[in-house]
Design a protein around this motif. Sequence first.
Motif, PDB file in Angstrom:
ATOM      1  N   GLY A  51      43.463  76.123  68.520  1.00 36.14           N
ATOM      2  CA  GLY A  51      43.677  77.567  68.437  1.00 36.14           C
ATOM      3  C   GLY A  51      43.263  78.173  67.119  1.00 36.14           C
ATOM      4  O   GLY A  51      43.603  79.318  66.820  1.00 36.14           O
ATOM      5  N   ALA A  52      42.523  77.412  66.296  1.00 38.02           N
ATOM      6  CA  ALA A  52      42.127  77.895  64.976  1.00 38.02           C
ATOM      7  C   ALA A  52      40.919  78.823  65.068  1.00 38.02           C
ATOM      8  O   ALA A  52      40.068  78.666  65.951  1.00 38.02           O
ATOM      9  CB  ALA A  52      41.805  76.715  64.063  1.00 38.02           C
ATOM     10  N   PRO A  53      40.803  79.793  64.173  1.00 43.59           N
ATOM     11  CA  PRO A  53      39.641  80.695  64.158  1.00 43.59           C
ATOM     12  C   PRO A  53      38.410  79.983  63.602  1.00 43.59           C
ATOM     13  O   PRO A  53      38.463  78.822  63.182  1.00 43.59           O
ATOM     14  CB  PRO A  53      40.095  81.826  63.236  1.00 43.59           C
ATOM     15  N   THR A  54      37.291  80.682  63.582  1.00 42.67           N
ATOM     16  CA  THR A  54      36.050  80.117  63.061  1.00 42.67           C
ATOM     17  C   THR A  54      36.087  80.081  61.534  1.00 42.67           C
ATOM     18  O   THR A  54      36.921  80.733  60.900  1.00 42.67           O
ATOM     19  CB  THR A  54      34.841  80.947  63.516  1.00 42.67           C
ATOM     20  N   TYR A  55      35.149  79.343  60.963  1.00 47.33           N
ATOM     21  CA  TYR A  55      35.080  79.199  59.509  1.00 47.33           C
ATOM     22  C   TYR A  55      34.530  80.464  58.860  1.00 47.33           C
ATOM     23  O   TYR A  55      33.692  81.160  59.427  1.00 47.33           O
ATOM     24  CB  TYR A  55      34.184  78.023  59.127  1.00 47.33           C
ATOM     25  N   ASP A  56      35.011  80.734  57.640  1.00 49.58           N
ATOM     26  CA  ASP A  56      34.452  81.786  56.787  1.00 49.58           C
ATOM     27  C   ASP A  56      33.730  81.122  55.620  1.00 49.58           C
ATOM     28  O   ASP A  56      34.180  80.100  55.084  1.00 49.58           O
ATOM     29  CB  ASP A  56      35.561  82.694  56.237  1.00 49.58           C
ATOM     30  N   ASP A  57      32.611  81.696  55.218  1.00 50.03           N
ATOM     31  CA  ASP A  57      31.873  81.189  54.066  1.00 50.03           C
ATOM     32  C   ASP A  57      32.620  81.513  52.782  1.00 50.03           C
ATOM     33  O   ASP A  57      33.126  82.628  52.596  1.00 50.03           O
ATOM     34  CB  ASP A  57      30.470  81.795  54.016  1.00 50.03           C
ATOM     35  N   ARG A 103      47.147  72.676  72.376  1.00 50.24           N
ATOM     36  CA  ARG A 103      47.060  73.999  71.755  1.00 50.24           C
ATOM     37  C   ARG A 103      48.424  74.486  71.289  1.00 50.24           C
ATOM     38  O   ARG A 103      48.539  75.176  70.283  1.00 50.24           O
ATOM     39  CB  ARG A 103      46.462  75.005  72.754  1.00 50.24           C
ATOM     40  N   THR A 104      49.479  74.106  72.006  1.00 52.24           N
ATOM     41  CA  THR A 104      50.845  74.499  71.642  1.00 52.24           C
ATOM     42  C   THR A 104      51.684  73.255  71.434  1.00 52.24           C
ATOM     43  O   THR A 104      51.677  72.352  72.274  1.00 52.24           O
ATOM     44  CB  THR A 104      51.483  75.377  72.729  1.00 52.24           C
ATOM     45  N   TYR A 105      52.376  73.209  70.303  1.00 56.44           N
ATOM     46  CA  TYR A 105      53.185  72.033  69.983  1.00 56.44           C
ATOM     47  C   TYR A 105      54.526  72.102  70.706  1.00 56.44           C
ATOM     48  O   TYR A 105      55.191  73.143  70.719  1.00 56.44           O
ATOM     49  CB  TYR A 105      53.419  71.962  68.473  1.00 56.44           C
TER      50      TYR A 105
END
Length: 552
Positions: free
Chosen positions: A78-84, A457-459
């Motif tokens: 569920g993590a977002p994409t990477y930022d530079d 996705r959910t713990y």
Amino acid sequence: MKKIFSLLLILLATFPTFAHVGSSGVLLQGQAGPYRVLVNVQPPDVIPGTAKVTVFVENGGANQVQARPIYFRSGDEGAPTYDDIPAVAGQLGQFDGIVWLMEWGSSSVQVVIDGDKGKGELVIPIVAVSTAERDMPVELGIGLGLLGLLLVLLLVTVIGASVSDGLLRPGQHLTPQQKRKRWINMGIATVVCGVVLYTGSSWWDSWAADYRQWIYKPLKAKTQVAIEDGQRVFSLQVDTTNWKNQRRGNMLSYLVPDHGKLMHLFLVRVPGLDAFAHLHPERRDSTTFQAYLPKLPAGKYLVYADVVQYSGFAETIMDTVEIPALPRAEVLALKKTDDEDTYVVTAPLNNAKKVPLDENVVICGLPGTRTQLTDGSYVVWEGTAGRAFEAGKPYQLSFEVFDPDGKPATLEPYLGMPGHAAIVRSDGSVYIHLHPTGTYVMAAEQSLTGRIADTARTYKRPVPAVFRDSIDRYLASLKTMPAAEREKYLMQQMGMTTATASTHTGMEHGHRISFPYAFPKEGQYRIFLQIKRNGQVITSVFDARVTDSTTL
């Protein structure tokens, strides 16, 4: 002076106390694959908000650095994409950027480095919580209020004109009926605008009240010392009042050990910071922890108790406690709750007054000085005598340990690490439990790394009683191990193997140990360095002077 210090102790209860006290950022020194890095993450004090991420790549040519937040609840899936994270012009190997934190709770920042040595990544555990509420500047509030009033008057005027003046032909005047109609509609418009403004204000107040419920509230506890069979017994009872409103639930059943201990307790005597103890209380029931006290002198002590939840959410419980004198002059044998419980006595801060010699009395040192230890060996704090540190600037606090004959000493693992350090500001407003790997909690890193590897996705939380029982059995099994075997096991559990010790723990040489740290504000600080030699935990004490960067 005593009254002023008592007031400071009361104010400490309002400070954020997750993981440590008074230091908001997280420093991590370690390996991202083939790259040796130092990462500094400054979380926001309001969630959602942006965390500032600074990455120092110490070797190799890094071409790109990226980062993203990973929350314990949603995990990697569920993590977002990477930022530079952009490179800093003119600063080789330094990258500065931001990462948005949108969820409250235990989180981490995953950093990926790409360069001439290939790719590498590491995880920095952080606590993402709101600790502040933004106040609107008075000037802005007045300006927006006047603008809103003007808009309401214009709206009411336009509505009134649209049902009266807009129907007139050139040269005509309003009839009494048209004037009455205009005033009626302007009155209706005023009432409607008032209802809209009231509804909006109520919604905002409700939203603000809900936000305040999510502002982090430090754990509270009642501490005391009782005399039992000639022994002084320290007791800490966690205050669970209003936990339902704070959404804490049964968190005490989900505590996990850090360095093999469920709680790390630090006691520091005030105002001189001249007596120090590092203890490991045992859990007696769901809210109570107890430990036998060593031969500490009587007085008022600051209490810092570190605990970690299974999610990696680390907190420090703060209080003050009055420790009475030993019940009789000579005590044949003081009991220990844990074999690795230690204490030390030294001279008061900023006071060269000598203290009575004892097996646990040490001399306090300064940068560049040689400090004798109780076993005859000595420690040298690398640096220049009289040096002042700059607040907010990361430093490597490096120490070298030598045998009594001047040869480099051999350090043994202590609680799964080459060494530990506790740093306390003179007024108690800053406290941190440091490791050579940085200011983060090792148990938090393990929890979050394991969660990232989990594809769910959910713990799903385990049953509280079952989880607590499993932890108690694990701690009991650790106690049955011989000390050397237990240390080797803990080192392996935390990735501190012999092969990685020099690169992952700041031990460039076997007798040299470094701690990355940035003093958060100006003032006088005392550093309690703890190492292990010949099966004995030894504590040395050093003082540091920190100056505000604006005064340098």
